[in-house]
Design a protein around this motif. Structure first.
Motif, PDB file in Angstrom:
ATOM      1  N   TYR A  41       0.782  -1.239   0.000  1.00 12.08           N
ATOM      2  CA  TYR A  41       0.000   0.000   0.000  1.00 12.08           C
ATOM      3  C   TYR A  41       0.814   1.290   0.000  1.00 12.08           C
ATOM      4  O   TYR A  41       0.665   2.123   0.879  1.00 12.08           O
ATOM      5  CB  TYR A  41      -1.017  -0.042   1.153  1.00 12.08           C
ATOM      6  CG  TYR A  41      -1.934  -1.237   1.001  1.00 12.08           C
ATOM      7  CD1 TYR A  41      -3.011  -1.198   0.132  1.00 12.08           C
ATOM      8  CD2 TYR A  41      -1.672  -2.438   1.677  1.00 12.08           C
ATOM      9  CE1 TYR A  41      -3.825  -2.309  -0.049  1.00 12.08           C
ATOM     10  CE2 TYR A  41      -2.483  -3.550   1.506  1.00 12.08           C
ATOM     11  CZ  TYR A  41      -3.555  -3.479   0.648  1.00 12.08           C
ATOM     12  OH  TYR A  41      -4.351  -4.579   0.465  1.00 12.08           O
ATOM     13  N   ILE A  52      -9.154  -2.192  -7.923  1.00 12.81           N
ATOM     14  CA  ILE A  52      -9.595  -3.589  -7.717  1.00 12.81           C
ATOM     15  C   ILE A  52     -11.023  -3.596  -7.162  1.00 12.81           C
ATOM     16  O   ILE A  52     -11.885  -4.354  -7.610  1.00 12.81           O
ATOM     17  CB  ILE A  52      -8.639  -4.324  -6.730  1.00 12.81           C
ATOM     18  CG1 ILE A  52      -7.305  -4.628  -7.409  1.00 12.81           C
ATOM     19  CG2 ILE A  52      -9.279  -5.602  -6.195  1.00 12.81           C
ATOM     20  CD1 ILE A  52      -6.250  -5.244  -6.488  1.00 12.81           C
ATOM     21  N   TYR A  58     -14.326  -8.464  -8.530  1.00 14.83           N
ATOM     22  CA  TYR A  58     -13.989  -8.346  -7.097  1.00 14.83           C
ATOM     23  C   TYR A  58     -15.274  -8.045  -6.297  1.00 14.83           C
ATOM     24  O   TYR A  58     -15.640  -6.897  -6.073  1.00 14.83           O
ATOM     25  CB  TYR A  58     -12.910  -7.280  -6.877  1.00 14.83           C
ATOM     26  CG  TYR A  58     -12.298  -7.362  -5.485  1.00 14.83           C
ATOM     27  CD1 TYR A  58     -11.428  -8.395  -5.140  1.00 14.83           C
ATOM     28  CD2 TYR A  58     -12.634  -6.434  -4.511  1.00 14.83           C
ATOM     29  CE1 TYR A  58     -10.890  -8.496  -3.873  1.00 14.83           C
ATOM     30  CE2 TYR A  58     -12.089  -6.522  -3.233  1.00 14.83           C
ATOM     31  CZ  TYR A  58     -11.221  -7.558  -2.929  1.00 14.83           C
ATOM     32  OH  TYR A  58     -10.696  -7.658  -1.656  1.00 14.83           O
ATOM     33  N   GLY A 165     -13.911  -4.863   5.161  1.00 11.59           N
ATOM     34  CA  GLY A 165     -13.120  -5.194   3.967  1.00 11.59           C
ATOM     35  C   GLY A 165     -12.516  -6.576   3.982  1.00 11.59           C
ATOM     36  O   GLY A 165     -11.780  -6.936   3.080  1.00 11.59           O
ATOM     37  N   SER A 166     -12.763  -7.336   5.035  1.00 13.49           N
ATOM     38  CA  SER A 166     -12.182  -8.664   5.170  1.00 13.49           C
ATOM     39  C   SER A 166     -10.655  -8.647   5.225  1.00 13.49           C
ATOM     40  O   SER A 166     -10.003  -9.614   4.825  1.00 13.49           O
ATOM     41  CB  SER A 166     -12.639  -9.578   4.017  1.00 13.49           C
ATOM     42  OG  SER A 166     -12.371 -10.919   4.372  1.00 13.49           O
ATOM     43  N   SER A 167     -10.111  -7.547   5.735  1.00 17.87           N
ATOM     44  CA  SER A 167      -8.652  -7.527   5.890  1.00 17.87           C
ATOM     45  C   SER A 167      -8.194  -8.536   6.930  1.00 17.87           C
ATOM     46  O   SER A 167      -7.039  -8.980   6.895  1.00 17.87           O
ATOM     47  CB  SER A 167      -8.187  -6.123   6.292  1.00 17.87           C
ATOM     48  OG  SER A 167      -8.478  -5.236   5.240  1.00 17.87           O
ATOM     49  N   ASN A 170      -6.375 -11.428   5.636  1.00 19.10           N
ATOM     50  CA  ASN A 170      -4.969 -11.359   5.216  1.00 19.10           C
ATOM     51  C   ASN A 170      -4.010 -11.797   6.325  1.00 19.10           C
ATOM     52  O   ASN A 170      -2.802 -11.803   6.139  1.00 19.10           O
ATOM     53  CB  ASN A 170      -4.617  -9.958   4.707  1.00 19.10           C
ATOM     54  CG  ASN A 170      -5.416  -9.558   3.472  1.00 19.10           C
ATOM     55  OD1 ASN A 170      -5.948  -8.465   3.392  1.00 19.10           O
ATOM     56  ND2 ASN A 170      -5.530 -10.458   2.497  1.00 19.10           N
ATOM     57  N   TYR A 210      -9.382 -12.610  -7.730  1.00 15.09           N
ATOM     58  CA  TYR A 210      -7.954 -12.341  -7.487  1.00 15.09           C
ATOM     59  C   TYR A 210      -7.110 -12.497  -8.753  1.00 15.09           C
ATOM     60  O   TYR A 210      -5.887 -12.456  -8.685  1.00 15.09           O
ATOM     61  CB  TYR A 210      -7.444 -13.249  -6.351  1.00 15.09           C
ATOM     62  CG  TYR A 210      -8.075 -12.858  -5.034  1.00 15.09           C
ATOM     63  CD1 TYR A 210      -7.446 -11.943  -4.194  1.00 15.09           C
ATOM     64  CD2 TYR A 210      -9.326 -13.338  -4.672  1.00 15.09           C
ATOM     65  CE1 TYR A 210      -8.037 -11.542  -3.012  1.00 15.09           C
ATOM     66  CE2 TYR A 210      -9.938 -12.941  -3.492  1.00 15.09           C
ATOM     67  CZ  TYR A 210      -9.291 -12.038  -2.672  1.00 15.09           C
ATOM     68  OH  TYR A 210      -9.872 -11.624  -1.509  1.00 15.09           O
ATOM     69  N   THR A 217      -5.280  -6.762 -10.701  1.00 13.60           N
ATOM     70  CA  THR A 217      -4.711  -7.423  -9.516  1.00 13.60           C
ATOM     71  C   THR A 217      -3.255  -7.828  -9.789  1.00 13.60           C
ATOM     72  O   THR A 217      -2.410  -7.761  -8.893  1.00 13.60           O
ATOM     73  CB  THR A 217      -5.567  -8.640  -9.113  1.00 13.60           C
ATOM     74  OG1 THR A 217      -6.931  -8.216  -9.036  1.00 13.60           O
ATOM     75  CG2 THR A 217      -5.143  -9.192  -7.762  1.00 13.60           C
ATOM     76  N   PHE A 220      -1.278  -4.756  -9.235  1.00 13.66           N
ATOM     77  CA  PHE A 220      -1.228  -4.515  -7.788  1.00 13.66           C
ATOM     78  C   PHE A 220      -0.166  -5.423  -7.154  1.00 13.66           C
ATOM     79  O   PHE A 220       0.648  -4.982  -6.341  1.00 13.66           O
ATOM     80  CB  PHE A 220      -2.625  -4.816  -7.221  1.00 13.66           C
ATOM     81  CG  PHE A 220      -2.751  -4.818  -5.729  1.00 13.66           C
ATOM     82  CD1 PHE A 220      -2.764  -3.633  -5.011  1.00 13.66           C
ATOM     83  CD2 PHE A 220      -2.912  -6.021  -5.026  1.00 13.66           C
ATOM     84  CE1 PHE A 220      -2.917  -3.637  -3.630  1.00 13.66           C
ATOM     85  CE2 PHE A 220      -3.068  -6.033  -3.655  1.00 13.66           C
ATOM     86  CZ  PHE A 220      -3.068  -4.828  -2.953  1.00 13.66           C
ATOM     87  N   MET A 256      -1.644 -15.485  -3.192  1.00 12.45           N
ATOM     88  CA  MET A 256      -1.082 -14.696  -4.298  1.00 12.45           C
ATOM     89  C   MET A 256       0.428 -14.853  -4.246  1.00 12.45           C
ATOM     90  O   MET A 256       1.046 -14.736  -3.179  1.00 12.45           O
ATOM     91  CB  MET A 256      -1.446 -13.216  -4.176  1.00 12.45           C
ATOM     92  CG  MET A 256      -2.883 -12.937  -4.535  1.00 12.45           C
ATOM     93  SD  MET A 256      -3.230 -11.311  -5.253  1.00 12.45           S
ATOM     94  CE  MET A 256      -2.162 -10.204  -4.406  1.00 12.45           C
ATOM     95  N   GLU A 284       0.638 -12.645  -0.593  1.00 10.28           N
ATOM     96  CA  GLU A 284      -0.594 -12.462   0.201  1.00 10.28           C
ATOM     97  C   GLU A 284      -1.345 -13.767   0.368  1.00 10.28           C
ATOM     98  O   GLU A 284      -1.406 -14.575  -0.553  1.00 10.28           O
ATOM     99  CB  GLU A 284      -1.519 -11.451  -0.497  1.00 10.28           C
ATOM    100  CG  GLU A 284      -2.735 -11.055   0.322  1.00 10.28           C
ATOM    101  CD  GLU A 284      -3.601 -10.046  -0.408  1.00 10.28           C
ATOM    102  OE1 GLU A 284      -3.690  -8.910   0.070  1.00 10.28           O
ATOM    103  OE2 GLU A 284      -4.184 -10.395  -1.459  1.00 10.28           O
ATOM    104  N   SER A 286      -5.330 -14.722   1.549  1.00 15.39           N
ATOM    105  CA  SER A 286      -6.625 -14.124   1.852  1.00 15.39           C
ATOM    106  C   SER A 286      -7.554 -15.265   2.272  1.00 15.39           C
ATOM    107  O   SER A 286      -8.099 -15.973   1.416  1.00 15.39           O
ATOM    108  CB  SER A 286      -7.135 -13.367   0.619  1.00 15.39           C
ATOM    109  OG  SER A 286      -8.179 -12.503   0.964  1.00 15.39           O
TER     110      SER A 286
HETATM  111  C1  AVI Z   1      -7.283  -5.806   1.605  1.00 12.53           C
HETATM  112  N1  AVI Z   1      -7.640  -7.208   1.387  1.00 12.53           N
HETATM  113  C2  AVI Z   1      -8.836  -7.564   2.152  1.00 12.53           C
HETATM  114  C3  AVI Z   1      -7.752  -7.590  -0.022  1.00 12.53           C
HETATM  115  C4  AVI Z   1      -8.174  -9.081  -0.135  1.00 12.53           C
HETATM  116  O1  AVI Z   1      -9.146  -9.344  -0.823  1.00 12.53           O
HETATM  117  O2  AVI Z   1      -7.552  -9.932   0.489  1.00 12.53           O
HETATM  118  C5  AVI Z   1      -6.468  -7.335  -0.757  1.00 12.53           C
HETATM  119  C6  AVI Z   1      -6.484  -7.813  -2.177  1.00 12.53           C
HETATM  120  N2  AVI Z   1      -5.587  -8.571  -2.752  1.00 12.53           N
HETATM  121  C7  AVI Z   1      -5.902  -8.795  -3.987  1.00 12.53           C
HETATM  122  N3  AVI Z   1      -7.045  -8.218  -4.248  1.00 12.53           N
HETATM  123  C8  AVI Z   1      -7.421  -7.581  -3.134  1.00 12.53           C
END
Ligand code: AVI
Length: 323
Positions: A41, A52, A58, A165-167, A170, A210, A217, A220, A256, A284, A286
């Motif tokens: 970020y 996204i 998404y 946001g369902s962070s 992560n 994703y 993505t 990103f 990811m 990442e 998720s």
């Molecule tokens: C911030 N987070 C909740 C997003 C997720 O869906 O895990 C980050 C993200 N990574 C790829 N797309 C979005």
């Protein structure tokens, strides 16, 4: 934590830049290589994440917002009035602003790792809600955090932690448990946690979210290599890495990765590291929960009463939990 006070921004002094750099460098030198998702970020990463959220594939952002729009009143009825709204990972603060009126919030505390974004969020929130006391805390809440001194400035205003946001997905379930416990340590009596969580669903839908057709993505994901170049004086060439995103059903998570398209060497500060063809950097996870699994995690973190809302397809869950 020792804190340095600026007018409306509190910078957590524990958040030492050197430790962040060491974490990034050590992750890239380890095998398999990894980068914590918080490094996505920077300014460009925030903009790409915004893009996204607008993608047709998404679904999480728009599904969560839809739940809030449809269930605002019953959710607000579970929250104490005249509280302090702690917006964890506030980003642009838009989701929180929709609550400040309905939840009759007295104080807004935006918490984020990205100081620049936080300043703008505070300015916008203050302008829209002149009667709400607005404050920002720059900290890395993926590590244990203590907002008690900030909350104690307003001891009669119950804290409402907002983590949309369902962070939470992560974090590994183990780290999610620590974060939920850390939040709970700030709640007593009337305090609440309001949290959004992405739920398990068919694999094709999750994987498309994703790995979108436009490649936003992918951009990103690759952008994190530019962040690494800047922070560590490294020479990653983002085009030499492919975006990979897939659902790992055993772990119930999207993974990811960035996969080296051919074998090559990369300089990382004063180190050199070889990436073989196909070798990946994990960027990442998720995690996707069932409502039962997430309630069990809340219970394990010590939360009592819980309320739950979802959309008609059962794709996303919103939980309110009491300490
Ligand atoms: C911030 N987070 C909740 C997003 C997720 O869906 O895990 C980050 C993200 N990574 C790829 N797309 C979005």
């Amino acid at each position: 934590a020792e804190t340095i006070r600026a007018p409306r921004l509190i910078i957590d002094a524990v958040d030492d830049h050197g430790a962040q750099l060491a974490e990034l460098r050590d992750g890239l030198l380890s095998r398999p290589a990894r980068i914590a998702p918080k490094f996505f970020y920077d300014e460009q990463g925030c903009a790409l994440y915004g893009a996204i959220c607008a993608l047709s594939e998404y679904y999480p952002t728009r599904t969560e917002i839809q739940i809030y729009e449809r269930c605002r009143r019953p959710i607000a009825a579970q929250l104490p009035p005249d509280g302090q709204w702690i917006d964890l990972g506030c980003g642009d603060g838009a989701k929180a602003r929709d609550w400040l009126g309905p939840a009759r919030v007295r104080r807004y505390i935006g918490v984020d790792f990205a100081a620049d974004w936080l300043k703008t969020t505070l300015a916008v929130t203050e302008q829209q809600f002149p009667g709400v006391d607005c404050l920002g805390v720059v900290t890395d809440f993926t590590r244990p955090f203590h907002l008690h001194p900030v909350l104690n400035d307003c001891p009669d205003a119950p804290p409402i932690f907002f983590y949309p946001g369902s962070s939470i997905g992560n974090f590994t379930p183990e780290d999610a448990l620590s974060l939920l416990r850390s939040i709970r340590s700030h709640l007593d009596g009337d305090g609440r946690l309001l949290i959004g969580v992405d739920l398990v669903k068919d694999t094709a839908t999750v994987e498309a979210a994703y790995d979108d057709a436009l490649g936003v993505t992918a951009a990103f994901n690759r952008n994190v290599l530019r962040v690494a170049n800047r922070l560590l004086d490294a020479d990653f060439e983002p085009h030499r890495f492919d975006h990979r995103a897939f659902f790992n059903a055993t772990e119930s998570r999207i993974e990811m990765h960035l996969a080296a398209s051919q074998g090559h060497d990369v300089r990382i500060g004063e180190h050199r590291r070889r990436f073989e063809a196909g070798e990946t950097i994990v960027t990442e996870y998720s995690y996707k929960y069932t409502p039962e699994r997430f309630c069990a995690l809340l219970a394990e973190a010590g939360y009592g009463n819980m309320h739950y809302w979802t959309d008609e397809r059962g794709w996303f869950g919103v939980f309110v939990a009491e300490a």
